[in-house]
Scaffold this motif. Structure first.
Motif, PDB file in Angstrom:
ATOM      1  N   UNK A 164      71.202  16.341   2.383  1.00  0.00           N
ATOM      2  CA  UNK A 164      71.646  15.052   2.926  1.00  0.00           C
ATOM      3  C   UNK A 164      73.171  14.912   2.939  1.00  0.00           C
ATOM      4  N   UNK A 165      73.889  15.973   2.597  1.00  0.00           N
ATOM      5  CA  UNK A 165      75.343  15.952   2.640  1.00  0.00           C
ATOM      6  C   UNK A 165      75.991  15.098   1.563  1.00  0.00           C
ATOM      7  N   UNK A 166      75.202  14.592   0.646  1.00  0.00           N
ATOM      8  CA  UNK A 166      75.745  13.748  -0.414  1.00  0.00           C
ATOM      9  C   UNK A 166      76.728  14.535  -1.283  1.00  0.00           C
ATOM     10  N   UNK A 167      77.845  13.881  -1.632  1.00  0.00           N
ATOM     11  CA  UNK A 167      78.870  14.545  -2.457  1.00  0.00           C
ATOM     12  C   UNK A 167      78.575  14.258  -3.928  1.00  0.00           C
ATOM     13  N   UNK A 168      78.422  15.303  -4.691  1.00  0.00           N
ATOM     14  CA  UNK A 168      78.038  15.157  -6.103  1.00  0.00           C
ATOM     15  C   UNK A 168      78.948  15.997  -6.999  1.00  0.00           C
ATOM     16  N   UNK A 169      79.128  15.560  -8.246  1.00  0.00           N
ATOM     17  CA  UNK A 169      80.038  16.265  -9.148  1.00  0.00           C
ATOM     18  C   UNK A 169      79.497  17.625  -9.615  1.00  0.00           C
ATOM     19  N   UNK A 170      80.416  18.447 -10.093  1.00  0.00           N
ATOM     20  CA  UNK A 170      80.058  19.771 -10.621  1.00  0.00           C
ATOM     21  C   UNK A 170      80.438  19.833 -12.096  1.00  0.00           C
ATOM     22  N   UNK A 171      79.526  20.318 -12.912  1.00  0.00           N
ATOM     23  CA  UNK A 171      79.759  20.437 -14.356  1.00  0.00           C
ATOM     24  C   UNK A 171      79.638  21.881 -14.821  1.00  0.00           C
ATOM     25  N   UNK A 172      80.260  22.146 -15.948  1.00  0.00           N
ATOM     26  CA  UNK A 172      79.985  23.392 -16.679  1.00  0.00           C
ATOM     27  C   UNK A 172      79.272  22.961 -17.951  1.00  0.00           C
ATOM     28  N   UNK A 173      78.102  23.554 -18.218  1.00  0.00           N
ATOM     29  CA  UNK A 173      77.381  23.158 -19.426  1.00  0.00           C
ATOM     30  C   UNK A 173      76.608  24.360 -19.961  1.00  0.00           C
ATOM     31  N   UNK A 174      76.554  24.459 -21.278  1.00  0.00           N
ATOM     32  CA  UNK A 174      75.939  25.655 -21.843  1.00  0.00           C
ATOM     33  C   UNK A 174      74.420  25.539 -21.995  1.00  0.00           C
ATOM     34  N   UNK A 175      73.841  24.467 -21.467  1.00  0.00           N
ATOM     35  CA  UNK A 175      72.374  24.466 -21.437  1.00  0.00           C
ATOM     36  C   UNK A 175      71.865  25.263 -20.246  1.00  0.00           C
ATOM     37  N   UNK A 176      72.771  25.644 -19.375  1.00  0.00           N
ATOM     38  CA  UNK A 176      72.401  26.528 -18.274  1.00  0.00           C
ATOM     39  C   UNK A 176      72.755  27.959 -18.676  1.00  0.00           C
ATOM     40  N   UNK A 177      71.796  28.844 -18.474  1.00  0.00           N
ATOM     41  CA  UNK A 177      71.957  30.227 -18.918  1.00  0.00           C
ATOM     42  C   UNK A 177      72.604  31.064 -17.822  1.00  0.00           C
ATOM     43  N   UNK A 178      73.601  31.840 -18.210  1.00  0.00           N
ATOM     44  CA  UNK A 178      74.256  32.699 -17.237  1.00  0.00           C
ATOM     45  C   UNK A 178      73.367  33.855 -16.809  1.00  0.00           C
ATOM     46  N   UNK A 179      72.382  34.160 -17.653  1.00  0.00           N
ATOM     47  CA  UNK A 179      71.607  35.376 -17.420  1.00  0.00           C
ATOM     48  C   UNK A 179      70.316  35.140 -16.638  1.00  0.00           C
ATOM     49  N   UNK A 180      70.004  33.896 -16.319  1.00  0.00           N
ATOM     50  CA  UNK A 180      68.762  33.648 -15.598  1.00  0.00           C
ATOM     51  C   UNK A 180      69.060  33.069 -14.224  1.00  0.00           C
ATOM     52  N   UNK A 181      68.272  33.458 -13.261  1.00  0.00           N
ATOM     53  CA  UNK A 181      68.420  32.937 -11.910  1.00  0.00           C
ATOM     54  C   UNK A 181      69.802  33.243 -11.367  1.00  0.00           C
ATOM     55  N   UNK A 182      70.481  32.224 -10.871  1.00  0.00           N
ATOM     56  CA  UNK A 182      71.818  32.437 -10.311  1.00  0.00           C
ATOM     57  C   UNK A 182      72.892  31.983 -11.286  1.00  0.00           C
ATOM     58  N   UNK A 183      72.486  31.523 -12.464  1.00  0.00           N
ATOM     59  CA  UNK A 183      73.473  31.033 -13.427  1.00  0.00           C
ATOM     60  C   UNK A 183      73.972  29.639 -13.086  1.00  0.00           C
ATOM     61  N   UNK A 184      73.280  28.997 -12.158  1.00  0.00           N
ATOM     62  CA  UNK A 184      73.668  27.643 -11.761  1.00  0.00           C
ATOM     63  C   UNK A 184      72.402  26.874 -11.402  1.00  0.00           C
ATOM     64  N   UNK A 185      72.405  25.557 -11.648  1.00  0.00           N
ATOM     65  CA  UNK A 185      71.237  24.761 -11.274  1.00  0.00           C
ATOM     66  C   UNK A 185      71.671  23.496 -10.562  1.00  0.00           C
ATOM     67  N   UNK A 186      70.768  22.994  -9.729  1.00  0.00           N
ATOM     68  CA  UNK A 186      70.945  21.640  -9.214  1.00  0.00           C
ATOM     69  C   UNK A 186      70.262  20.752 -10.242  1.00  0.00           C
ATOM     70  N   UNK A 187      70.941  19.698 -10.663  1.00  0.00           N
ATOM     71  CA  UNK A 187      70.383  18.866 -11.718  1.00  0.00           C
ATOM     72  C   UNK A 187      69.672  17.659 -11.121  1.00  0.00           C
ATOM     73  N   UNK A 188      68.409  17.505 -11.515  1.00  0.00           N
ATOM     74  CA  UNK A 188      67.609  16.372 -11.054  1.00  0.00           C
ATOM     75  C   UNK A 188      67.153  15.615 -12.298  1.00  0.00           C
ATOM     76  N   UNK A 189      67.989  14.732 -12.794  1.00  0.00           N
ATOM     77  CA  UNK A 189      67.707  14.087 -14.092  1.00  0.00           C
ATOM     78  C   UNK A 189      66.372  13.350 -14.121  1.00  0.00           C
TER      79      UNK A 189
END
Length: 791
Positions: free
Chosen positions: A315-340
């Motif tokens: 939808x082109x919505x502009x959303x912030x970007x975080x660095x957080x260590x609950x996301x693992x660098x070794x799984x998937x792409x090392x990045x997630x879209x967060x859907x709280x």
RNA sequence: GGGCAUGUGGCGGAAUUGGUAUACGCGUACGUCUCAGAAGCGUAUCCCGUAAGGGUUGGGAGUUCGAGUCUCCCCAUGCCCACCA
């Protein structure tokens, strides 16, 4: 003590050795081959009770199958390279090699004292150059076919053992070997590309008749999950953040994007963020945390990359970007879209950092975060749709690509330690890796290296001989690889080496492996389910693809044995002071009593835990003494029908339950037979001979001794398995029920008709009473078992 | 938190495809042998009941002529995985 077990054991073991009774002729084409395998021991020192349980009980089956006419391969060897031996040697200020070989010598003697029928002529020792030459040869084959790769990666590092560990060797964030907290380190390492085989390792399980729990553990370890890879562009920049999600249906609810601290993009973006100092502080702090600290911290920590904005592709919505260590660098792409609203972790993080929570999947009565399926809301044109149904439509409009992710990581095999198989790789002056050519294998472990780890460089780097060797063979400017191979590489193919342990031209014998491989039954510990067993399956599949073996699964059957606990029901450990030393019991009661006790303690076909019980061993010794006393009564009378029946029952039970690995009920069958023989007015030689054959797998020494005492020729272990007598005229007990309740029983011939049985049943007094004048409306008759009169 | 497995006497456990629940052994009690003890041998040993009989496989429901075994819900224990998006 009614019999001198020490003399009996010594004599029997000598006899077997002289007659080479257990040397398997692999080329024999007369008898059926059967490959029975136990995990080979690690030469850590003395044999403990767990070893006895592993080897002596499996030996019962080897002996049983031989008696039943199979050509049994039951080999043994030593998994001799590796950390524990090296650490133990360093502690004692000994050379790891000396320490290891001294242990092997001692353990060989102890293994023989069990009366185990191993074929010692095929012994393999993984630290022998004649063995590791072929580990190296296989490594080179894998290297040539792109199955081995050298790359920089974040790896698990044990600060105590000063070496890299494979993912499988880390448990609860601790080193499997020493229990030290593991840290992560960025290193250039060799990897075996086991992830290339993830799908086949998964598929192969479906066809294997293993216990479901073993297969499930492997499936969980491989951890397949299907989803979409979706790109989130960064506003005003060329980079994109690629995320992996299994829930594209929640895309409209993504209110921020998170990068793992290890993500390469973080470093790129760092120069352009408005709060670089803050981000850097966070990254440094995270880098110092152990894996466990990261996963156990109460609040989800993280920091926003100020000035960086991502666009939600849906939808082109502009959303912030975080660095957080609950996301693992070794799984998937090392990045997630967060859907709280629909992920517990994102919800928690959003709460701490006051980020918006937008519900997009609705279910009546469900509170947020809700992670199940439901009706879409706040989702543009998709509002009102079923989340499961339109998930892929949403992924598609967001440019998502179907992706399968595995939890399984490539197998890190470099070890910065001395006591292991040298990696047969050399580097040219430009730093390119080359395999050591076959004519230079074995690529010997240098003897002049300082074997103590320093933490800075691998011990092999201290060897002048190795450096000189490389210069001599390859030329000036060439350098060796200093790391050694993970021990699990050595043990991933040893079961093939048993078929040609002395072959100097090939790693195994192709013709013999076609005949003997795969292993028919493999017995081991459950701790190897996601390590050794997985690795061995991977190796076999790789060897199959290289056309080096003809099958791609190594083990037809796999059984995980149970655990022997201390007398207090606790796991044995020196600190608890509840460790049982088998030698004391063997000395006092004899190997046979210990063997039969371990067989009797519980079923061997499933993992369980059994407390060691002194009375249990004593009673087994008494049982054996009763058999000894029985043989003194031997006479020449003919077999009575009763004894013939008892013998046949024991025979059938031992065959049947032996095949199921239920030696506890086999022993019970032996006891029932002995009880019957004791009650018999006379005990014929023929009956005793049969008894001794049945006893032989369980108590091999005493059976041999009594066999000789009866004046029989040869070895009881070379005797023919008796043919169980069939009794066509046998009567069977049929239970009579009225309305499902037992009201009596009948002794009838097995082939009696239903009408005849019914007629007899109706004459039983209790049956008449129970029927109370009513006529049975329905009669269920299960021949030879039960008759149920329903009224 | 998720997955898998397992719940049967005082204890380890047994019960082929749904067909006599508690085999076999330990422990315990009593007896026998013995100067005495150990070992051996014998008898008993799930619960209620003198007996006939009745009840019982973690708890509850269901399917069935018949359930320890199959199905569903709950409880407990063990193992494995665990911030896997």
């Amino acid at each position: 003590m009614a019999y001198d077990h020490k003399a009996i054991e010594k004599k029997a073991q000598q006899k077997w050795e002289e007659q080479a009774l257990y040397t398997t002729d692999l080329t024999d084409t007369e008898r059926d081959p059967y490959y029975l395998l136990c995990e080979f021991p690690y030469p850590s020192g003395d044999l403990h009770i767990g070893h006895w349980y592993a080897f002596s009980v499996t030996d019962i089956y080897a002996r049983l199958l031989r008696l039943r006419g199979k050509n049994v391969l039951f080999p043994i060897g030593f998994d001799a390279f590796g950390l524990p031996a090296e650490n133990a040697a360093i502690k004692r200020d000994l050379d790891p090699k000396e320490w290891t070989y001294a242990n092997i010598d001692r353990m060989r003697g102890q293994l023989k004292s069990m009366g185990a029928s191993f074929d010692w002529s095929k012994e393999v020792i993984t630290c022998e150059p004649s063995y590791y030459q072929w580990t190296q040869w296989l490594f080179v084959k894998f290297f040539e076919h792109g199955l081995v790769e050298r790359r920089k990666a974040t790896v698990k590092w044990c600060p105590q053992d000063q070496t890299v560990l494979a993912n499988e060797q880390v448990s609860d964030g601790k080193c499997e070997r020493c229990g030290t907290e593991v840290v992560e380190k960025e290193l250039t390492q060799w990897f075996l590309k086991i992830t290339d085989y993830a799908e086949r390792l998964l598929d192969g399980l479906d066809k294997l008749p293993w216990r479901e729990e073993i297969k499930e553990a492997q499936r969980a370890w491989i951890g397949k999950s299907e989803g979409a890879a979706i790109e989130f562009p960064l506003a005003g920049r060329s980079e994109v953040i690629k995320v992996f999600t299994t829930r594209p249906d929640t895309l409209f609810g993504a209110t921020y994007v998170v990068l793992a601290p290890e993500h390469a993009l973080v470093r790129t973006l760092l120069s352009d963020v408005d709060n670089a100092a803050e981000v850097r502080t966070y990254l440094d702090k995270t880098a110092q945390k152990t894996e466990r600290e990261r996963s156990e911290q109460k609040d989800k920590t993280g920091v926003r990359l100020e000035g960086i904005v991502a666009e939600n592709p849906v939808n082109g919505e502009r959303i912030p970007v975080y660095v957080a260590d609950y996301v693992l660098g070794s799984y998937g792409t090392g990045a997630v879209m967060a859907v709280p609203a629909h992920d517990e972790r994102d919800f928690e993080f959003a709460h701490v950092h006051e980020l918006p929570v937008r519900e997009v999947v609705h279910r009546e009565g469900a509170s947020l975060p809700y992670t199940g399926p439901g009706t879409l809301v706040n989702s543009g044109d998709y509002a009102g749709a079923d989340s499961d149904v339109v998930a892929w439509d949403i992924a598609t409009i967001a440019g998502g690509v179907r992706t399968t992710q595995y939890r399984l990581r490539d197998w890190s095999i470099s070890r910065q330690r001395y006591w292991g198989c040298p990696i047969p790789i050399v580097y040219d002056p430009d730093g390119n890796a080359h395999a050591v050519p076959a004519e230079h294998l074995p690529w010997l472990l240098p003897e002049d290296a300082h074997y103590k780890p320093t933490g800075h460089a691998s011990p092999l780097a201290s060897s002048d001989e190795l450096r000189e060797r490389v210069t001599r063979i390859f030329g000036e400017g060439w350098t060796p690889e200093y790391d050694t191979l993970d021990t699990f590489v050595d043990s991933s193919w040893y079961f093939l080496r048993y078929l040609a342990p002395h072959d100097t031209h090939a790693f195994t014998d192709r013709a013999l492996s076609d005949r003997w491989f795969p292993v028919d039954r493999y017995s081991g510990g459950s701790e190897h389910t996601t390590m050794h067993v997985l690795y061995a399956r991977f190796f076999t599949k790789a060897l199959y693809d290289l056309a080096l073996v003809s099958v791609d699964e190594p083990f037809i059957e796999r059984f995980n044995r149970g655990l022997i606990l201390g007398p207090d029901g606790q796991k044995m450990s020196k600190s608890k002071g509840n460790v049982i030393n088998p030698d004391d019991f063997v000395d006092k009661f004899g190997a046979d009593a210990v063997r039969i006790y371990l067989a009797f303690i519980g079923p061997y076909n499933e993992p369980g835990s059994y407390p060691w019980n002194l009375d249990g061993v004593t009673s087994m010794r008494k049982f054996l003494e009763r058999i000894e006393r029985l043989t003194v009564r031997a006479d020449h009378a003919a077999l009575t029908p009763e004894l013939e029946k008892a013998l046949a029952q024991a025979n059938r039970k031992i065959v049947q339950d032996g095949d199921r690995f239920k030696f506890n009920t086999c022993v019970a069958a032996l006891m029932i037979l002995v009880n019957a023989l004791e009650d018999a007015p006379s005990v014929s030689r023929e009956a005793l001979k049969q008894l001794l054959v049945y006893l032989a797998p369980f108590a091999p020494h005493l059976a041999e001794h009594l066999w000789e005492a009866l004046g029989e020729e040869g070895s009881v272990h070379a005797a023919a398995w008796p043919v169980a007598a069939e009794h066509a005229e046998e009567t069977v007990a049929v239970v009579v029920q009225v309305n499902g309740k037992r009201r009596g029983s009948l002794e009838v011939k097995a082939d009696t008709s239903e009408q005849a049985v019914t007629a007899q049943a109706l004459e039983i007094e209790q049956v008449v009473t129970a029927l109370a004048g009513k006529k049975p409306t329905r009669i269920i008759y299960v021949a030879g078992k039960i008759i149920n009169l329903v009224a």
